[in-house]
Design a protein around this motif. Structure first.
Motif, PDB file in Angstrom:
ATOM      1  N   PHE A 200       0.824  -1.207   0.000  1.00 43.59           N
ATOM      2  CA  PHE A 200       0.000   0.000   0.000  1.00 43.59           C
ATOM      3  C   PHE A 200       0.861   1.262   0.000  1.00 43.59           C
ATOM      4  O   PHE A 200       0.539   2.256  -0.641  1.00 43.59           O
ATOM      5  N   LYS A 201       1.979   1.214   0.727  1.00 43.98           N
ATOM      6  CA  LYS A 201       2.896   2.354   0.776  1.00 43.98           C
ATOM      7  C   LYS A 201       3.466   2.666  -0.605  1.00 43.98           C
ATOM      8  O   LYS A 201       3.601   3.826  -0.982  1.00 43.98           O
ATOM      9  N   VAL A 202       3.787   1.641  -1.379  1.00 37.06           N
ATOM     10  CA  VAL A 202       4.373   1.838  -2.707  1.00 37.06           C
ATOM     11  C   VAL A 202       3.304   2.155  -3.741  1.00 37.06           C
ATOM     12  O   VAL A 202       3.469   3.055  -4.572  1.00 37.06           O
ATOM     13  N   LEU A 203       2.181   1.443  -3.714  1.00 37.89           N
ATOM     14  CA  LEU A 203       1.163   1.586  -4.759  1.00 37.89           C
ATOM     15  C   LEU A 203       0.028   2.527  -4.416  1.00 37.89           C
ATOM     16  O   LEU A 203      -0.692   2.979  -5.314  1.00 37.89           O
TER      17      LEU A 203
ATOM     18  N   GLU B 104      -2.433  -2.092  -9.867  1.00 39.70           N
ATOM     19  CA  GLU B 104      -1.369  -2.647 -10.697  1.00 39.70           C
ATOM     20  C   GLU B 104      -0.049  -1.950 -10.396  1.00 39.70           C
ATOM     21  O   GLU B 104      -0.027  -0.779 -10.038  1.00 39.70           O
ATOM     22  N   ALA B 105       1.047  -2.706 -10.564  1.00 43.20           N
ATOM     23  CA  ALA B 105       2.378  -2.155 -10.305  1.00 43.20           C
ATOM     24  C   ALA B 105       3.260  -2.365 -11.524  1.00 43.20           C
ATOM     25  O   ALA B 105       3.143  -3.372 -12.220  1.00 43.20           O
TER      26      ALA B 105
ATOM     27  N   GLN C 222      10.513  -2.180  -5.608  1.00 44.39           N
ATOM     28  CA  GLN C 222      10.598  -1.339  -4.412  1.00 44.39           C
ATOM     29  C   GLN C 222       9.994  -2.023  -3.185  1.00 44.39           C
ATOM     30  O   GLN C 222      10.249  -1.614  -2.053  1.00 44.39           O
ATOM     31  N   ILE C 223       9.196  -3.037  -3.413  1.00 45.86           N
ATOM     32  CA  ILE C 223       8.547  -3.758  -2.317  1.00 45.86           C
ATOM     33  C   ILE C 223       9.510  -4.846  -1.848  1.00 45.86           C
ATOM     34  O   ILE C 223       9.375  -6.019  -2.173  1.00 45.86           O
ATOM     35  N   GLU C 224      10.503  -4.436  -1.092  1.00 50.39           N
ATOM     36  CA  GLU C 224      11.587  -5.336  -0.695  1.00 50.39           C
ATOM     37  C   GLU C 224      11.103  -6.487   0.187  1.00 50.39           C
ATOM     38  O   GLU C 224      11.617  -7.600   0.107  1.00 50.39           O
ATOM     39  N   TYR C 225      10.123  -6.225   1.021  1.00 50.35           N
ATOM     40  CA  TYR C 225       9.610  -7.281   1.904  1.00 50.35           C
ATOM     41  C   TYR C 225       8.950  -8.391   1.088  1.00 50.35           C
ATOM     42  O   TYR C 225       8.996  -9.551   1.495  1.00 50.35           O
TER      43      TYR C 225
END
Length: 97
Positions: free
Chosen positions: A41-44, A49-50, A57-60
């Motif tokens: 949610f923080k990234v998108l 869609e990403a 960027q979603i390292e986790y």
């Protein structure tokens, strides 16, 4: 054709097994699921869609996928074990079993 079918079936099996175990681990560890959800949610934001660069960027997410695959292998048989006989590879003796 037989070889192609074998490759396609193998790809399906490993993808299916990987996906199954990832969903299992998300269900079993709700705190991991929540941490992953928050990072996505923080990234998108509210988008569904990403892009590839955003997904990276979603390292986790990558850490979760790798840990899930480490914990439960996607190949149903451990192919690193020699069940039949003692062998020597590069001067190293590897006992059966």
């Amino acid at each position: 054709i037989s070889t192609t079918c074998g490759f396609l079936n193998g790809a399906y099996d490993t993808t299916h097994a990987t996906t199954f175990w990832m969903f299992y681990h998300l269900a079993k560890f709700p705190e991991v699921q929540e941490k992953l959800r928050l990072e996505i949610f923080k990234v998108l934001g509210s988008r569904k869609e990403a892009s590839i660069s955003e997904a990276r960027q979603i390292e986790y997410l990558e850490a979760f996928i790798r840990e899930s695959m480490r914990y439960k292998a996607t190949v149903p048989v451990n192919q690193r074990i020699n069940y039949e006989e003692d062998i020597t590879v590069g001067g190293w003796k590897i006992p059966k079993g």
